[in-house]
Scaffold this active site. Structure first.
Site, short mmCIF file in Angstrom:
data_model
loop_
_atom_site.label_atom_id
_atom_site.label_comp_id
_atom_site.label_asym_id
_atom_site.label_seq_id
_atom_site.Cartn_x
_atom_site.Cartn_y
_atom_site.Cartn_z
N ILE A 59 2.89 13.05 -4.46
CA ILE A 59 3.91 14.01 -4.92
C ILE A 59 3.41 15.36 -4.42
O ILE A 59 2.24 15.72 -4.61
CB ILE A 59 4.10 13.98 -6.46
CG1 ILE A 59 5.05 15.10 -6.90
CG2 ILE A 59 2.79 14.06 -7.23
CD1 ILE A 59 5.47 15.01 -8.39
N SER A 60 4.27 16.10 -3.73
CA SER A 60 3.86 17.40 -3.18
C SER A 60 3.57 18.39 -4.30
O SER A 60 3.98 18.19 -5.45
CB SER A 60 4.98 17.98 -2.31
OG SER A 60 5.30 17.09 -1.28
N SER A 89 7.92 10.09 -5.57
CA SER A 89 7.91 10.17 -7.04
C SER A 89 9.31 10.37 -7.62
O SER A 89 9.54 10.11 -8.79
CB SER A 89 7.05 11.35 -7.48
OG SER A 89 7.66 12.58 -7.06
N GLU A 112 13.95 5.65 0.18
CA GLU A 112 12.55 5.24 0.37
C GLU A 112 12.50 3.96 1.18
O GLU A 112 13.36 3.10 1.04
CB GLU A 112 11.92 4.95 -0.99
CG GLU A 112 10.99 6.02 -1.47
CD GLU A 112 9.73 6.18 -0.61
OE1 GLU A 112 9.20 7.29 -0.57
OE2 GLU A 112 9.28 5.19 0.03
N HIS A 113 11.45 3.82 1.98
CA HIS A 113 11.33 2.55 2.72
C HIS A 113 10.42 1.56 1.99
O HIS A 113 10.31 0.43 2.41
CB HIS A 113 10.91 2.78 4.18
CG HIS A 113 9.53 3.30 4.36
ND1 HIS A 113 8.86 3.22 5.55
CD2 HIS A 113 8.68 3.92 3.50
CE1 HIS A 113 7.67 3.76 5.42
NE2 HIS A 113 7.53 4.19 4.19
N1 SAH Z 1 9.07 14.07 -1.88
C1 SAH Z 1 8.10 13.07 -2.28
C2 SAH Z 1 7.12 12.87 -1.14
C3 SAH Z 1 6.45 11.56 -1.15
S1 SAH Z 1 5.30 11.35 0.22
C4 SAH Z 1 7.36 13.54 -3.53
O1 SAH Z 1 7.05 14.72 -3.59
O2 SAH Z 1 7.11 12.74 -4.42
C5 SAH Z 1 6.37 10.84 1.53
C6 SAH Z 1 7.21 9.63 1.27
O3 SAH Z 1 7.90 9.26 2.45
C7 SAH Z 1 6.41 8.40 0.84
O4 SAH Z 1 6.88 8.02 -0.42
C8 SAH Z 1 6.71 7.36 1.93
O5 SAH Z 1 6.82 6.04 1.42
C9 SAH Z 1 8.06 7.85 2.45
N2 SAH Z 1 8.37 7.42 3.82
C10 SAH Z 1 7.55 7.40 4.90
N3 SAH Z 1 8.22 6.94 5.99
C11 SAH Z 1 9.49 6.65 5.59
C12 SAH Z 1 10.66 6.14 6.25
N4 SAH Z 1 10.66 5.81 7.56
N5 SAH Z 1 11.79 6.01 5.52
C13 SAH Z 1 11.82 6.32 4.20
N6 SAH Z 1 10.75 6.79 3.52
C14 SAH Z 1 9.59 6.97 4.20
#
Ligand code: SAH
Length: 230
Positions: A59-60, A89, A112-113
């Site tokens: 989580i950023s 998150s 999300e992937h």
């Molecule tokens: N905004 C979120 C950031 C999570 S970290 C927060 O603050 O909680 C980045 C996220 O990108 C991860 O959860 C990872 O699973 C997702 N991710 C990475 N590559 C992806 C893709 N090709 N498609 C969808 N999600 C992806």
């Protein structure tokens, strides 16, 4: 800024970020006051720092979420349609919902992937009464897919397009499909890693005539936008 802007409660954290100009917009402050970060960050939720959430995701820090929301703010009007790619998150998805769904019309999709993270985001937003209502009213949805392709709805039809697209992981290019799915006008916030391994935020704007402009903004460090792990 963690030392300066942390707090004992969500209200203290957000108020300190606002007083120190890390949140500059009252609309964003008010949205973040309505989203308890403890529902999303498993550890030290009221410090201004990123925290691990499992599956190599984080989580950023809240000042980064505020900065991303500020960059997209002109497109986060009540009733707007927003795509949050790499929702992790679910925190920023929830902040976007506060900005666009409060009148019952807007739409925010967290994409999300990793299925476990899709479920995590959905479960986290459900912990708050307001988030639960957005989910149950259909304003907010968490879906699984490859964010590099954007999201056109479960049927994969034409889609209605997005006023704002936030990408929460670093891409290696400005994916054309995301630009195509942008409404005119609309804006994308996307971190992109260059060939030297440096990452910068790019702001991609489509104006109301459909003309696209791309601008490089601040240097950042995000986890990569990748293929889903097998
Ligand atoms: N905004 C979120 C950031 C999570 S970290 C927060 O603050 O909680 C980045 C996220 O990108 C991860 O959860 C990872 O699973 C997702 N991710 C990475 N590559 C992806 C893709 N090709 N498609 C969808 N999600 C992806």
């Amino acid at each position: 800024m963690a030392w300066q802007c942390s707090g004992e409660t969500n209200t203290e954290l957000i108020t300190n970020l606002y007083n120190n100009n890390l949140i500059t917009e009252p609309r964003i402050r008010d949205a973040m006051l309505n989203v308890d970060r403890a529902h999303y960050a498993p550890t030290s939720p009221y410090t201004d720092s990123p925290q691990p959430i499992g599956h190599a995701a984080t989580i950023s820090a809240p000042h980064m979420h505020a900065s991303a929301a500020s960059a997209l703010l002109p497109f986060l009007y009540p009733g707007a349609r927003v795509l949050d790619i790499g929702s992790g998150s679910g925190y920023l998805t929830a902040v976007f919902a506060e900005l666009v769904c409060a009148d019952g019309k807007g739409k925010v999709v967290g994409l999300e992937h990793i299925e476990a993270l899709r479920e995590l985001g959905e479960g986290n937003i459900r912990k708050g009464e307001r988030g639960k209502a957005y989910l149950e009213g259909g304003g907010v949805e968490f879906v699984r897919g490859d964010g590099r392709r954007g999201w056109k709805g479960k049927g994969g039809g034409d889609g209605e397009g997005w006023d704002g697209i936030h990408v929460g992981a670093a891409a290696v290019e400005l994916h054309e499909e995301l630009i195509e799915q942008l409404k005119a006008p609309g804006r994308i916030f996307i971190p992109v890693e260059d060939s030297r391994g440096d990452q910068y935020i790019w702001i991609v704007d489509k104006d109301k005539e459909g003309k696209v402009t791309k601008k490089r903004s601040m240097g950042v460090r995000y986890v990569p936008l990748t293929d889903a792990p097998v």
